[in-house]
Design a protein around this motif. Structure first.
Motif, PDB file in Angstrom:
ATOM      1  N   ALA A  52       0.851  -1.186   0.000  1.00  0.00           N
ATOM      2  CA  ALA A  52       0.000   0.000   0.000  1.00  0.00           C
ATOM      3  C   ALA A  52       0.886   1.235   0.000  1.00  0.00           C
ATOM      4  N   VAL A  53       0.308   2.356  -0.411  1.00  0.00           N
ATOM      5  CA  VAL A  53       1.014   3.628  -0.387  1.00  0.00           C
ATOM      6  C   VAL A  53       0.263   4.543   0.582  1.00  0.00           C
ATOM      7  N   ILE A  54       0.753   4.625   1.796  1.00  0.00           N
ATOM      8  CA  ILE A  54       0.131   5.432   2.846  1.00  0.00           C
ATOM      9  C   ILE A  54       1.196   6.361   3.431  1.00  0.00           C
ATOM     10  N   ASN A  90      -3.104   9.391   4.884  1.00  0.00           N
ATOM     11  CA  ASN A  90      -3.950   9.004   3.756  1.00  0.00           C
ATOM     12  C   ASN A  90      -3.107   8.332   2.688  1.00  0.00           C
ATOM     13  N   GLY A  91      -3.797   7.668   1.750  1.00  0.00           N
ATOM     14  CA  GLY A  91      -3.101   6.968   0.681  1.00  0.00           C
ATOM     15  C   GLY A  91      -4.047   6.065  -0.074  1.00  0.00           C
ATOM     16  N   ILE A  92      -3.504   5.009  -0.642  1.00  0.00           N
ATOM     17  CA  ILE A  92      -4.305   4.112  -1.467  1.00  0.00           C
ATOM     18  C   ILE A  92      -3.917   2.660  -1.206  1.00  0.00           C
ATOM     19  N   TYR A  93      -4.915   1.789  -1.231  1.00  0.00           N
ATOM     20  CA  TYR A  93      -4.700   0.349  -1.039  1.00  0.00           C
ATOM     21  C   TYR A  93      -5.707  -0.416  -1.894  1.00  0.00           C
ATOM     22  N   LYS A  94      -5.205  -1.236  -2.789  1.00  0.00           N
ATOM     23  CA  LYS A  94      -6.046  -2.035  -3.687  1.00  0.00           C
ATOM     24  C   LYS A  94      -7.091  -1.180  -4.400  1.00  0.00           C
ATOM     25  N   GLY A  95      -6.671   0.015  -4.809  1.00  0.00           N
ATOM     26  CA  GLY A  95      -7.548   0.895  -5.565  1.00  0.00           C
ATOM     27  C   GLY A  95      -8.518   1.705  -4.738  1.00  0.00           C
TER      28      GLY A  95
END
Length: 203
Positions: A52-54, A90-95
């Motif tokens: 993930a990108v957090i 915040n960020g993104i995980y599996k879209g």
């Protein structure tokens, strides 16, 4: 150095902010680590393994007074937060968009709602409205227990408070609707495992 909010109020560092070495030694689990440091280490683990990108959100600060004690050094004496902060990470995980706040308390039986602010609650509601994954990580430092609490539940407790209800969330309530996050070795606070269970069928 004094740092002030947009309304001019002097900023007081929160529990999860920067601490002295002696304070760190007394933080949860007595490992010399703060909740913020453990979350940052967890997010680095996720990023390095492309899970993930957090990231922790930067807080924009406007510097208004600087002293120059020498030609090669500058000391900030006064600064202001340009705007009220929303949530910590915040960020993104599996879209899916991920957004969360992390808080600590020394209280063993409840979590004071005064640790949150209305603008943070409003932000969480906006994220939920856009179908983002939004939650809070609550740490009971004396008990060495960390919980994942969905923002929808926090909003419910917040509105209860606004309607004259209790000014805190009991630990029992956190246990009933939240999920405990065991402390790990590599992913110290593996909140992604909870997100998998809730949103991706455990995968």
């Amino acid at each position: 150095m004094s740092v002030r909010y947009p309304n001019g109020k002097v900023y007081q560092a929160s529990i999860s902010g920067n601490k002295s070495e002696s304070e760190k030694k007394n933080s949860y689990s007595n490992r010399g680590m703060t909740l913020e440091e453990d979350l940052n280490a967890t997010n680095t683990y996720y990023l390095e393994r492309q899970i993930a990108v957090i990231h922790k959100k930067p807080t924009p600060v406007q510097i208004v007074k600087v002293d120059y004690p020498s030609r090669s050094a500058a000391v900030i004496r006064e600064a202001y937060f340009k705007q009220a902060s929303t949530t910590d990470y915040n960020g993104i995980y599996k879209g899916r968009y991920i957004d969360f706040e992390a808080k600590e308390t020394k209280n063993n039986t409840s979590f004071p709602l005064q640790n949150f602010h209305q603008h943070q609650i409003d932000h969480m509601q906006q994220v939920l409205t856009q179908d983002g994954i939004c939650f809070v990580i609550l740490c009971f430092t004396a008990l060495e227990e960390i919980y994942y609490l969905d923002a929808s539940h926090l909003l419910g407790f917040w509105h209860r408070h606004l309607n004259g209800g209790r000014k805190s969330v009991t630990k029992q309530e956190v246990q009933e609707v939240g999920f405990i996050i065991p402390l790990g070795y590599q992913a110290r606070i593996n909140y992604i495992s909870i997100i998998d269970r809730l949103y991706f069928n455990g995968n």
